[in-house]
Design a protein around this motif. Structure first.
Motif, PDB file in Angstrom:
ATOM      1  N   ALA A 155      46.506  33.479  44.696  1.00 50.31           N
ATOM      2  CA  ALA A 155      46.348  34.731  45.442  1.00 50.31           C
ATOM      3  C   ALA A 155      46.440  35.925  44.500  1.00 50.31           C
ATOM      4  O   ALA A 155      45.846  36.964  44.758  1.00 50.31           O
ATOM      5  N   THR A 156      47.166  35.764  43.417  1.00 46.25           N
ATOM      6  CA  THR A 156      47.408  36.922  42.563  1.00 46.25           C
ATOM      7  C   THR A 156      46.684  36.829  41.228  1.00 46.25           C
ATOM      8  O   THR A 156      46.078  37.787  40.779  1.00 46.25           O
ATOM      9  N   GLU A 157      46.738  35.652  40.598  1.00 48.35           N
ATOM     10  CA  GLU A 157      46.173  35.492  39.263  1.00 48.35           C
ATOM     11  C   GLU A 157      44.702  35.129  39.306  1.00 48.35           C
ATOM     12  O   GLU A 157      43.926  35.492  38.437  1.00 48.35           O
ATOM     13  N   MET A 158      44.345  34.298  40.303  1.00 50.89           N
ATOM     14  CA  MET A 158      42.972  33.831  40.433  1.00 50.89           C
ATOM     15  C   MET A 158      42.454  34.279  41.788  1.00 50.89           C
ATOM     16  O   MET A 158      43.196  34.292  42.760  1.00 50.89           O
ATOM     17  N   ALA A 198      35.755  43.497  46.452  1.00 46.96           N
ATOM     18  CA  ALA A 198      36.885  44.430  46.423  1.00 46.96           C
ATOM     19  C   ALA A 198      38.173  43.708  46.796  1.00 46.96           C
ATOM     20  O   ALA A 198      39.227  43.900  46.188  1.00 46.96           O
ATOM     21  N   MET A 199      38.071  42.823  47.789  1.00 47.86           N
ATOM     22  CA  MET A 199      39.235  42.088  48.238  1.00 47.86           C
ATOM     23  C   MET A 199      39.706  41.128  47.141  1.00 47.86           C
ATOM     24  O   MET A 199      40.899  41.021  46.860  1.00 47.86           O
ATOM     25  N   ARG A 224      43.981  42.573  40.929  1.00 46.14           N
ATOM     26  CA  ARG A 224      43.626  42.485  39.518  1.00 46.14           C
ATOM     27  C   ARG A 224      43.840  41.075  38.953  1.00 46.14           C
ATOM     28  O   ARG A 224      44.683  40.876  38.082  1.00 46.14           O
ATOM     29  N   PRO A 225      43.111  40.102  39.453  1.00 43.23           N
ATOM     30  CA  PRO A 225      43.282  38.737  38.962  1.00 43.23           C
ATOM     31  C   PRO A 225      42.816  38.629  37.510  1.00 43.23           C
ATOM     32  O   PRO A 225      42.036  39.459  37.042  1.00 43.23           O
ATOM     33  N   ARG A 226      43.306  37.613  36.814  1.00 42.74           N
ATOM     34  CA  ARG A 226      42.835  37.394  35.450  1.00 42.74           C
ATOM     35  C   ARG A 226      41.636  36.464  35.423  1.00 42.74           C
ATOM     36  O   ARG A 226      40.948  36.343  34.423  1.00 42.74           O
ATOM     37  N   MET A 249      38.582  40.561  32.642  1.00 44.69           N
ATOM     38  CA  MET A 249      38.852  39.397  33.472  1.00 44.69           C
ATOM     39  C   MET A 249      37.964  38.218  33.052  1.00 44.69           C
ATOM     40  O   MET A 249      36.846  38.407  32.606  1.00 44.69           O
ATOM     41  N   ALA A 250      38.501  37.003  33.174  1.00 38.49           N
ATOM     42  CA  ALA A 250      37.672  35.819  32.952  1.00 38.49           C
ATOM     43  C   ALA A 250      36.951  35.486  34.247  1.00 38.49           C
ATOM     44  O   ALA A 250      37.404  35.863  35.326  1.00 38.49           O
TER      45      ALA A 250
END
Ligand SMILES: Nc1ncnc2c1ncn2[C@@H]1O[C@H](COP(=O)(O)OP(=O)(O)OP(=O)(O)O)[C@@H](O)[C@H]1O
Ligand code: SF4
Ligand SMILES: [Mg+2]
Lengths: 340, 340
Positions: free
Chosen positions: B97-100, B174-175, B180-182, B214-215
């Motif tokens: 939810a946060t990183e990806m 946008a969602m 700001r995921p990596r 971002m990747a």
């Protein structure tokens, strides 16, 4: 019938859908196809491109008689088709067959391949005598590259590519001269798409078929077409020999469309102009005044909102843009055109 | 598998992933040993035909496989050094939810139809970052502005169906980018869109990726879209990665006969009408994956060993891997058809 007579002509065609709503809840009309003219001749392919909702499928359905035009004329082999009586119309339209986009939904899931292919012969009695059906079916399947055993299968037992071949065999069963192909390879994977494109090219050469080839994938259309027509909101905005239109597009929309189409090996060709259109296609229920493309056009001038441009000949093709010459020369003033 | 030297700290490493499904026709393997890596800030494109396992692969990474029917039989998924498959699903979900974040093809299903879009994005800030209602809304509007929604402050009050397809896909992006995921995973993000809109969305993704460092994993079947954005490419066939490497190497000097066939299937823009060389046959059904090399029944280079020995993904050049016994010959450009 000689090849030269097998000519499909669409003249100033209009196809409308009724829509309800608006302020006074009055019945209104959307013109999905508006004063559209084109010609398909045997042995040649006219490619038709445009974005979703621009009226491509409506046009196809009107040509094969699945939708009644509200204006204009459709001629085939020197006879008017759209106002013919039922019997004459049926006779004429067997020679114009359609291949559909979706090989999944265009085949009856409860019927075997052998039934699907022979369906037209059941409707048009006398086309092929009953005792020849088995042999002719085998021939048709072979012609489209399907093993004879597949005649006993149901559509769900076939792959997407095989289903599309059944759709082509079904169209060929009526010995057509013209095939209207509505996105025939869009649902197929790249490798199967290539097989199908080769098959269509072979059939065109062997049987002298004429194609109206509708697709949104420019590289596919370019590959198979002799002539190209570009459609925007129900109208043709540019048409001419494929090499001319593709090589030096004159309409700002054609230029944007070509520049937006991803190229498999961009590094192998010279850097291309890149035009990013803003916005999306407006609703056909309320097309912009004047030129229908003006709301997304980088070259639009006040005149474009007032006068609708008609097709006219510019540098070997027909184009409907007031500023086609300057668009062709250098792209004109780059207002919203972003070049990278 | 040895990490290629250009990506010393891969952000995501998937190694030998095997996933099976329980279906009405029995258990079958959708993934049969998938391995690939994504470096920080790098864009990897996963190419492959329908059913090759692209979506299952990324769903496994995001812990989104259906719990009752899917089983991860083997393999590891490491994100930034942490082994996800060893973590409880809940932790993976948290990470995911946060990183990806993930963007799907169909923007309608990704959004809740009865909640205002601003609210859907604001919710993320409230739940994950415990911001105030007011601050969450402010950030949601800023997020919508960032992806190019005109009048974002007003449009944030609208429901998903009030947006056009392209605008809705922007909302979904946008969602996905809100926290700001990596790593952003985009599964066919533009397949449902028109070419001119597709170009807008791909440009947006490229811009945002560069701004955030971002990747990205981009799944698509369009070789042109891949060529536009990817640093590296992984090609999937029948549930495995058969080749991976730098974009241009894979496109111009493929080491696997399948990749080579795929490249030859695409119409070349500069040679319209030229006969295509498709891959013969069809991809295997997951219920009957051939023994030995899964590609051997369609492979023009196949020899006796290919029918019995399964080739593993191995390094054939720096940063370039292929799963073919004869990869060196294929790379050297030996006429594969003649070699059979
Ligand atoms: N929920 C599921 N239950 C059972 N089988 C599934 C499920 N999801 C996928 N599969 C099967 O797993 C295999 C791989 O499917 P996947 O969706 O990953 O393909 P894909 O490469 O994403 O294809 P496409 O290009 O069509 O999206 C297919 O055989 C598919 O039928
Ligand atoms: S291992 Fe054999 S069958 Fe498989 S791709 Fe290579 S040559 Fe072809
Ligand atoms: Mg998929």
């Amino acid at each position: 019938m000689s090849t030269s007579e097998a000519r499909l002509e669409v003249r100033q065609l209009r196809v409308s859908y009724p829509v309800r709503g608006g302020l006074l809840r009055r019945a209104a009309e959307v013109h999905a196809v508006e004063r559209l003219s084109l010609t398909v001749t045997a042995g040649r392919t006219l490619g038709l491109v445009g974005e979703s909702g621009c009226g491509k499928s409506t046009l196809a359905r009107a040509i094969v008689g699945l939708r009644r035009p509200t204006g204009g004329e459709i001629w085939y082999a020197g006879e008017r088709v759209d106002d013919a009586d039922a019997a004459r119309r049926r006779r004429l339209t067997t020679q114009i067959q359609m291949v559909y986009q979706d090989p999944y939904s265009s085949l009856n899931p409860r019927k075997k391949v052998s039934f699907i292919v022979t369906e037209g012969w059941r409707v048009h009695r006398g086309q092929v005598p009953r005792d020849q059906w088995t042999d002719r079916t085998a021939e048709l399947l072979a012609r489209v590259g399907l093993a004879a055993e597949l005649a006993d299968r149901y559509p769900h037992q076939l792959s997407g590519g095989q289903r599309q071949r059944v759709g082509i065999a079904r169209a060929l069963a009526m010995s057509p001269r013209i095939l209207v192909c509505d996105e025939p390879v869009s649902a197929l994977d790249v490798s199967v798409q290539a097989q199908t494109l080769n098959l269509l090219a072979d059939l065109r050469a062997e049987l002298g078929l004429g194609y109206l080839f509708i697709a949104h994938d420019l590289s596919v259309v370019r590959h198979i077409s002799d002539d190209l027509a570009v459609m925007y909101l129900g109208r043709i905005v540019e048409t001419g020999p494929a090499a001319t239109v593709y090589g030096a597009p004159a309409h700002p929309y054609t230029r944007a469309l070509i520049s937006a189409a991803p190229v498999p090996r961009p590094w192998a060709s010279p850097p291309a102009e890149r035009i990013l259109l803003t916005g999306e296609v407006p609703s056909p229920a309320s097309p912009p005044s004047g030129c229908r493309f003006r709301t997304r056009c980088g070259l639009a001038q006040p005149r474009c909102a007032e006068v609708e441009p008609e097709l006219r000949t510019v540098a070997g093709r027909e184009v409907a843009c007031h500023y086609a010459e300057s668009s062709l020369a250098d792209g004109g003033p780059p207002v919203t055109a972003v070049t990278r | 598998m040895v990490a290629p030297p250009h990506a010393p700290h891969p952000l995501l490493t998937v190694d030998d992933l095997v996933v099976s499904f329980d279906g009405p026709l029995g258990t079958y393997r959708a993934l049969n040993g998938v391995s690939f890596q994504v470096g920080a800030g790098e864009t990897l494109a996963i190419l492959g035909e329908s059913g090759s396992g692209k979506s299952v692969t990324v769903r496994a990474v995001m812990a989104l496989l259906p719990r009752h029917s899917a089983t991860i039989e083997r393999g590891t998924i490491r994100y930034d050094g942490e082994e996800l498959s060893a973590l409880p699903v809940r932790r993976t979900r948290e990470l995911s939810a946060t990183e990806m974040a993930m963007v799907f093809q169909d923007s309608l299903t990704a959004l809740n139809p009865v909640v205002r879009v601003g609210q859907q994005i604001a919710e993320l800030f409230r739940v994950r970052q415990r911001t105030s209602r007011r601050e969450a809304w402010r950030r949601a509007v800023a997020g919508l502005e960032r992806v190019g929604i005109p009048n974002a402050a007003r449009r944030a009050h609208d429901y998903p169906h009030q947006f056009s397809g392209g605008m809705r896909q922007r909302v979904v992006i946008a969602m996905a980018l809100a926290l700001r995921p990596r790593l952003l995973i985009a599964d066919e993000p533009t397949t449902a869109l028109d070419v001119t809109v597709q170009a807008q969305i791909m440009d947006l993704l490229r811009e945002l990726r560069e701004a955030d460092g971002m990747a990205m994993i981009l799944i698509t079947h369009d070789l042109g879209v891949v060529a536009d954005v990817a640093d590296r490419v992984a090609v999937m066939y029948a549930g495995t990665v058969v080749e991976s490497g730098p974009l241009r190497t894979v496109y111009d000097a493929p080491a696997h006969p399948y990749t080579r066939g795929l490249m030859a299937s695409v119409p070349a823009p500069d040679r319209p009408g030229e006969r295509l060389t498709p891959i013969e046959g069809m991809p295997p059904s997951p219920l009957a994956t051939p023994a030995g090399c899964p590609f051997h029944p369609r492979c023009p280079v196949a020899r006796a060993a290919c029918r019995t020995d399964r080739p593993v993904l191995r390094v054939v050049a720096t940063g370039h891997e292929a799963a073919c016994h004869y990869a060196e010959e294929v790379m050297a450009g030996v006429d594969v058809r003649g070699a059979a």
